[in-house]
Scaffold this motif. Structure first.
Motif, PDB file in Angstrom:
ATOM      1  N   SER A   1      54.918  35.106  39.617  1.00  0.00           N
ATOM      2  CA  SER A   1      54.287  36.139  38.777  1.00  0.00           C
ATOM      3  C   SER A   1      55.188  36.502  37.614  1.00  0.00           C
ATOM      4  CB  SER A   1      54.027  37.412  39.584  1.00  0.00           C
ATOM      5  OG  SER A   1      53.200  37.164  40.671  1.00  0.00           O
ATOM      6  N   ARG A   2      56.486  36.588  37.927  1.00  0.00           N
ATOM      7  CA  ARG A   2      57.471  36.995  36.932  1.00  0.00           C
ATOM      8  C   ARG A   2      57.533  36.009  35.774  1.00  0.00           C
ATOM      9  NH1 ARG A   2      63.295  38.219  39.658  1.00  0.00           N
ATOM     10  NH2 ARG A   2      64.075  39.612  38.038  1.00  0.00           N
TER      11      ARG A   2
ATOM     12  N   ALA B   1      41.760  39.765  50.649  1.00  0.00           N
ATOM     13  CA  ALA B   1      42.692  39.850  49.523  1.00  0.00           C
ATOM     14  C   ALA B   1      43.789  40.868  49.784  1.00  0.00           C
ATOM     15  CB  ALA B   1      41.923  40.204  48.256  1.00  0.00           C
ATOM     16  N   GLN B   2      44.508  40.704  50.873  1.00  0.00           N
ATOM     17  CA  GLN B   2      45.604  41.608  51.218  1.00  0.00           C
ATOM     18  C   GLN B   2      46.791  40.719  51.602  1.00  0.00           C
ATOM     19  OE1 GLN B   2      45.352  44.851  50.746  1.00  0.00           O
ATOM     20  NE2 GLN B   2      47.468  45.112  51.336  1.00  0.00           N
TER      21      GLN B   2
ATOM     22  N   ASN C   1      52.576  42.547  39.978  1.00  0.00           N
ATOM     23  CA  ASN C   1      53.671  42.066  40.831  1.00  0.00           C
ATOM     24  C   ASN C   1      55.021  42.197  40.130  1.00  0.00           C
ATOM     25  OD1 ASN C   1      54.869  40.909  43.068  1.00  0.00           O
ATOM     26  ND2 ASN C   1      54.343  38.808  42.493  1.00  0.00           N
TER      27      ASN C   1
ATOM     28  N   PHE D   1      39.496  32.073  43.288  1.00  0.00           N
ATOM     29  CA  PHE D   1      39.373  33.484  43.638  1.00  0.00           C
ATOM     30  C   PHE D   1      38.183  34.102  42.916  1.00  0.00           C
ATOM     31  CE2 PHE D   1      43.707  32.061  44.077  1.00  0.00           C
ATOM     32  CZ  PHE D   1      44.005  32.455  45.361  1.00  0.00           C
ATOM     33  N   GLU D   2      37.957  33.607  41.704  1.00  0.00           N
ATOM     34  CA  GLU D   2      36.842  34.128  40.912  1.00  0.00           C
ATOM     35  C   GLU D   2      35.523  33.501  41.355  1.00  0.00           C
ATOM     36  OE1 GLU D   2      37.931  34.137  36.852  1.00  0.00           O
ATOM     37  OE2 GLU D   2      36.458  35.690  36.368  1.00  0.00           O
TER      38      GLU D   2
ATOM     39  N   ARG E   1      48.502  36.928  34.492  1.00  0.00           N
ATOM     40  CA  ARG E   1      48.581  37.669  35.752  1.00  0.00           C
ATOM     41  C   ARG E   1      48.033  36.760  36.839  1.00  0.00           C
ATOM     42  NH1 ARG E   1      45.288  42.595  35.953  1.00  0.00           N
ATOM     43  NH2 ARG E   1      46.788  43.707  37.237  1.00  0.00           N
ATOM     44  N   LEU E   2      48.735  36.678  37.958  1.00  0.00           N
ATOM     45  CA  LEU E   2      48.341  35.740  39.013  1.00  0.00           C
ATOM     46  C   LEU E   2      47.824  36.490  40.243  1.00  0.00           C
ATOM     47  CD1 LEU E   2      51.347  33.214  38.899  1.00  0.00           C
ATOM     48  CD2 LEU E   2      49.135  33.067  37.733  1.00  0.00           C
ATOM     49  N   PRO E   3      47.046  35.798  41.073  1.00  0.00           N
ATOM     50  CA  PRO E   3      46.581  36.399  42.332  1.00  0.00           C
ATOM     51  C   PRO E   3      47.667  36.291  43.403  1.00  0.00           C
ATOM     52  CG  PRO E   3      45.588  34.248  42.035  1.00  0.00           C
ATOM     53  CD  PRO E   3      46.422  34.492  40.810  1.00  0.00           C
ATOM     54  N   ILE E   4      48.816  36.863  43.100  1.00  0.00           N
ATOM     55  CA  ILE E   4      49.997  36.688  43.949  1.00  0.00           C
ATOM     56  C   ILE E   4      50.782  37.993  44.029  1.00  0.00           C
ATOM     57  CG2 ILE E   4      52.314  35.616  43.945  1.00  0.00           C
ATOM     58  CD1 ILE E   4      51.003  33.028  43.043  1.00  0.00           C
ATOM     59  N   GLU E   5      51.335  38.276  45.204  1.00  0.00           N
ATOM     60  CA  GLU E   5      52.348  39.329  45.359  1.00  0.00           C
ATOM     61  C   GLU E   5      53.599  38.693  45.952  1.00  0.00           C
ATOM     62  OE1 GLU E   5      51.071  42.538  47.863  1.00  0.00           O
ATOM     63  OE2 GLU E   5      49.509  43.193  46.471  1.00  0.00           O
ATOM     64  N   SER E   6      54.774  39.193  45.561  1.00  0.00           N
ATOM     65  CA  SER E   6      56.022  38.669  46.117  1.00  0.00           C
ATOM     66  C   SER E   6      56.465  39.534  47.290  1.00  0.00           C
ATOM     67  CB  SER E   6      57.102  38.656  45.036  1.00  0.00           C
ATOM     68  OG  SER E   6      56.718  37.752  44.015  1.00  0.00           O
TER      69      SER E   6
ATOM     70  N   MET F   1      46.509  35.562  47.419  1.00  0.00           N
ATOM     71  CA  MET F   1      45.471  36.472  47.908  1.00  0.00           C
ATOM     72  C   MET F   1      44.637  35.880  49.047  1.00  0.00           C
ATOM     73  SD  MET F   1      45.343  39.483  46.531  1.00  0.00           S
ATOM     74  CE  MET F   1      46.422  40.296  45.375  1.00  0.00           C
TER      75      MET F   1
ATOM     76  N   PHE G   1      36.848  41.266  39.704  1.00  0.00           N
ATOM     77  CA  PHE G   1      37.741  40.173  40.092  1.00  0.00           C
ATOM     78  C   PHE G   1      39.200  40.559  39.826  1.00  0.00           C
ATOM     79  CE2 PHE G   1      40.150  36.709  38.023  1.00  0.00           C
ATOM     80  CZ  PHE G   1      40.560  36.057  39.178  1.00  0.00           C
TER      81      PHE G   1
ATOM     82  N   TYR H   1      41.841  40.788  42.888  1.00  0.00           N
ATOM     83  CA  TYR H   1      42.736  39.638  43.065  1.00  0.00           C
ATOM     84  C   TYR H   1      43.992  39.609  42.201  1.00  0.00           C
ATOM     85  CZ  TYR H   1      39.127  37.594  45.970  1.00  0.00           C
ATOM     86  OH  TYR H   1      38.244  37.366  46.978  1.00  0.00           O
ATOM     87  N   LEU H   2      43.954  40.202  41.026  1.00  0.00           N
ATOM     88  CA  LEU H   2      45.114  40.017  40.137  1.00  0.00           C
ATOM     89  C   LEU H   2      46.096  41.184  40.251  1.00  0.00           C
ATOM     90  CD1 LEU H   2      43.523  38.480  36.919  1.00  0.00           C
ATOM     91  CD2 LEU H   2      44.396  37.352  38.978  1.00  0.00           C
TER      92      LEU H   2
END
Ligand SMILES: Cc1cc2nc3c(=O)[nH]c(=O)nc-3n(C[C@H](O)[C@H](O)[C@H](O)COP(=O)(O)OP(=O)(O)OC[C@H]3O[C@@H](n4cnc5c(N)ncnc54)[C@H](O)[C@@H]3O)c2cc1C
Ligand SMILES: [Zn+2]
Lengths: 83, 167, 417
Positions: free
Chosen positions: C241-242, C412-413, A42, C399-400, C250-255, C343, A34, A38-39
């Protein structure tokens, strides 16, 4: 933004496609899967990330780039950097 | 002034991609082909065949006056060293020459073709007008060859004609 | 002060020089019941609804720059509720309903304009997908109409209908969709919250969290000192996330960076919002006359608030493909904002694993339309510790557990959503 391909030289980012953070490693079993999928850290700052030189030598490369400025610090072939 | 760019499509060439097997270096592949191969974007020739560097351990090998069974013969020579696939009908090769050739390329690709950095023997795998292209300089008149996937050669020719007309 | 015909005429007579800032620029106090981090649309709306719906007024909104300086002031102002999945559609429709009454609620003109949106389709498969989405919307009681090519022609005759590659076969239409004035939304919520006693604190960056011995979050460290809080809610969009990392999460995120463009002002030429179905391009016209348009995110992680040329080219090519007349307009400005790309492309409104800390994040490029419902639902969560009924799917653990809300089916992209 131009990315330095170790083989082709400096190329426009348009020639590449992006995979993301080169850090996460696929775990052997289900534990950690997981997190891997997913994590993300960033980070705001330098990140090692995977780019595919699709319109070039067709290699995966690892680029070190600052996400705050887009300044690029270097690159290597992914297979040589163990990514 | 369209006459400054002369372009034509090469006919009858045989082409094949050669990809070194894992842990096989360019020298070993080169020895089997009697070529001095390096992992660099350069074109080398031994008079009979020419190898265009397209990536680490990857070349486009060309015979401009091929015998029947070019790719098979190549494969025999590279047994255990590299994989070979025939691209004779996969790629179309255009030849650009004349005083306007460099300018024309410069209008299509986002890389530098200035003679200081791109000279005879230099190779670039890149995109021209969004079409994937392998470009190499043949001589400093200047003459360039450009290989594109044959299915996109119509689009490429269109770009070439439009660009030539606007030079 | 309330806005009315009389206040407007009085100020008109004095040349509109007497208008004052409509909210208080507060100094930080030592402690609040709730501290909201992020003075964008979502943070300010949350503060407003905490006060209005739950009577919680001992609240601070902490903003590192100035309110509305983030995505709230950078977006292309499109509001709509044309989603396909059951996790999303009730929430965005709730937001649309709130937009429809927002000006009365806030006593502030946020220039909601329900000029309609049409998503063009160019193939049979795309028509089927839009028919399915329209049906899903109608099953949720939302207006949706499948337009033929002739219907679209009446709406927007200037489009390139006969393009050999991307003929316009029709579109999915939502008439209640449209645009709102993004800055006014920020100021309207700020004013309403401020009037109910909320402190809006600018130039104050959260740099850490205060934790008690059990690990619960009981305040924030800021560039203007520590502030204690009963609960802390994060609404920092692209910086999620920051800021979460400051609490070890930690998050399921990208900036990612998204760019937008505006042309010189033109007479009215575009009736509503139009999206191209065969490339990344969408457009509307602002009330000032500028064509406001954009396309895809740049596609790589970024906090830089500016993008690169490939996307500029891509957006302009998309514009030329669907609407050739745009080639005659000049681009006046372009800019970028940082998206919290999740995600699965859908947001998160949930408690965090740390007691006392709550998350409002993952809005991707679609959070402006969500502003009212996001504030409403986040306030509900902060006040009651339960999800609002329209936001139960926006869980952090989905997500889990596998309960993703993936409208695009991209996986998840994040740069593909
Ligand atoms: C170019 C572009 C076009 C868009 N178009 C649309 C559209 O047409 N329709 C739509 O629905 N959505 C659109 N969006 C998305 C939408 O703008 C965002 O999803 C939404 O604005 C995010 O919520 P917000 O308004 O609260 O964010 P923001 O306004 O970004 O607010 C977050 C705030 O948090 C602050 N902050 C960050 N870190 C800290 C810290 N450590 N301490 C204190 N404060 C901090 C930031 O300064 C910022 O002001 C678009 C976005 C962009 C960039
Ligand atoms: Zn390369």
């Amino acid at each position: 933004m131009r990315l330095p391909c170790p083989y082709c030289g400096d190329r426009d980012a348009q020639e590449f496609s992006y995979r993301g953070d080169a850090g996460p490693r696929r775990p052997e079993g289900e534990d950690g899967l997981f997190d891997y999928v997913y994590l993300r850290d960033n980070p705001a700052g330098p990140i090692r990330e995977l780019w595919y030189h699709a319109n070039g030598c067709r290699n995966w490369i690892v680029v070190t780039r600052d996400t705050r400025t887009h300044e690029v610090h270097g690159s290597s072939l992914a297979r040589e950097s163990g990514a | 002034m369209a006459e400054h760019l002369i372009h034509s499509e090469q006919e009858g060439w045989a082409l094949a991609t050669v990809m070194a097997r894992r842990a096989v270096g360019p020298a070993a592949v080169g020895a089997a082909l009697e070529l001095e191969l390096r992992d660099e974007p350069v074109a080398v020739s031994n008079g009979a065949i020419r190898a265009i560097g397209t990536g680490p351990g990857a070349w486009l090998v060309i015979d401009t006056e091929p015998d029947h069974g070019f790719a098979d013969a190549l494969q025999d020579r590279l047994e255990g060293l590299a994989s070979v696939s025939d691209q004779s009908s996969g790629y179309a090769v255009f030849r650009l020459s004349g005083a306007g050739a460099r300018t024309a390329l410069q209008r299509g690709a986002a890389i530098d073709f200035h003679p200081d950095v791109f000279a005879p023997g230099s190779v670039a795998t890149t995109a021209i007008a969004h079409i994937g292209a392998i470009v190499w300089q043949v001589d400093d008149s200047p003459t360039y060859d450009v290989a594109v996937f044959r299915s996109l050669s119509g689009s490429f020719r269109h770009w070439l004609e439009e660009t030539a007309a606007a030079l | 002060m309330r806005y009315s015909v009389f206040s407007l005429s009085a100020n008109a007579l004095s040349g509109h020089r007497r208008w004052k800032r409509v909210w208080r620029d507060a100094e930080p106090a030592e402690a609040y019941d709730v501290v909201i981090v992020g003075g964008g649309g979502h943070g300010l709306a949350t503060a407003h609804y905490l006060a209005r719906n739950h009577g919680i007024t001992n609240v601070a909104v902490i903003e590192k720059g100035w309110i509305g300086g983030g995505n709230a002031g950078r977006n292309t102002t499109i509001i709509r509720s044309n989603y396909g999945l059951p996790g999303n559609e009730p929430f965005y429709e709730w937001s649309m309903k709130l937009w429809e009454g927002l000006e009365q609620d806030l006593n502030y003109n946020v220039m909601v304009s329900q000029r309609g949106i049409v998503n063009l389709y160019h193939s049979d498969a795309q028509r089927d997908a839009y028919a399915r989405r329209g049906n899903a919307m109608r099953l949720h009681g939302v207006d949706a109409e499948l337009l033929s090519s002739d219907d679209v022609r009446k709406l927007a005759p200037f489009l390139d209908f006969e393009s050999a590659r991307f003929p316009i076969m029709g579109g999915l239409y939502q008439g209640r969709a449209g645009t709102a004035r993004h800055d006014a939304v920020v100021w309207g919520y700020a004013r309403a919250a401020s009037q109910r006693g909320v402190d809006i604190i600018q130039n104050c960056e959260v740099t850490g969290f205060v934790q008690d011995s059990a690990g619960a979050i009981v305040g924030v460290e800021t560039t203007r000192g520590a502030i204690r809080a009963g609960k802390v809610g994060l609404a920092v969009a692209g910086n999620s996330s920051r800021v979460a990392a400051l609490a070890g999460l930690r998050l399921p995120i990208e900036s990612h960076v998204l760019q937008a463009f505006v042309s010189e002002g033109l007479k009215p030429v575009i009736p509503g919002v139009i999206t191209f179905g065969a490339g990344h391009f969408y457009i509307s016209q602002s009330d000032k006359g500028g064509l406001v348009f954009g396309g895809d995110i740049d596609g790589y992680n970024s906090y830089a608030q500016r993008g690169n040329l490939p996307v500029v080219e891509d957006v302009c090519e998309g514009g030329m493909a669907v609407m050739p007349m745009i080639g005659r307009a000049r681009i006046l400005r372009s800019w970028g904002g940082i998206m919290d790309m999740s995600m699965d492309g859908s947001p998160i409104i949930d408690a965090s694993p740390l007691p006392g800390l709550y998350l409002n994040a993952g809005w991707c490029y679609g959070g402006f339309k969500a502003t009212p419902a996001s504030g409403w639902c986040f306030a509900h969560l902060l006040a009651t510790d339960r999800s609002h009924e329209t936001a139960t799917a926006f869980r952090l653990d989905r997500f889990e557990s596998g309960h993703l809300i993936d409208e695009k089916g991209a996986g998840a992209q994040p740069n593909l959503h």
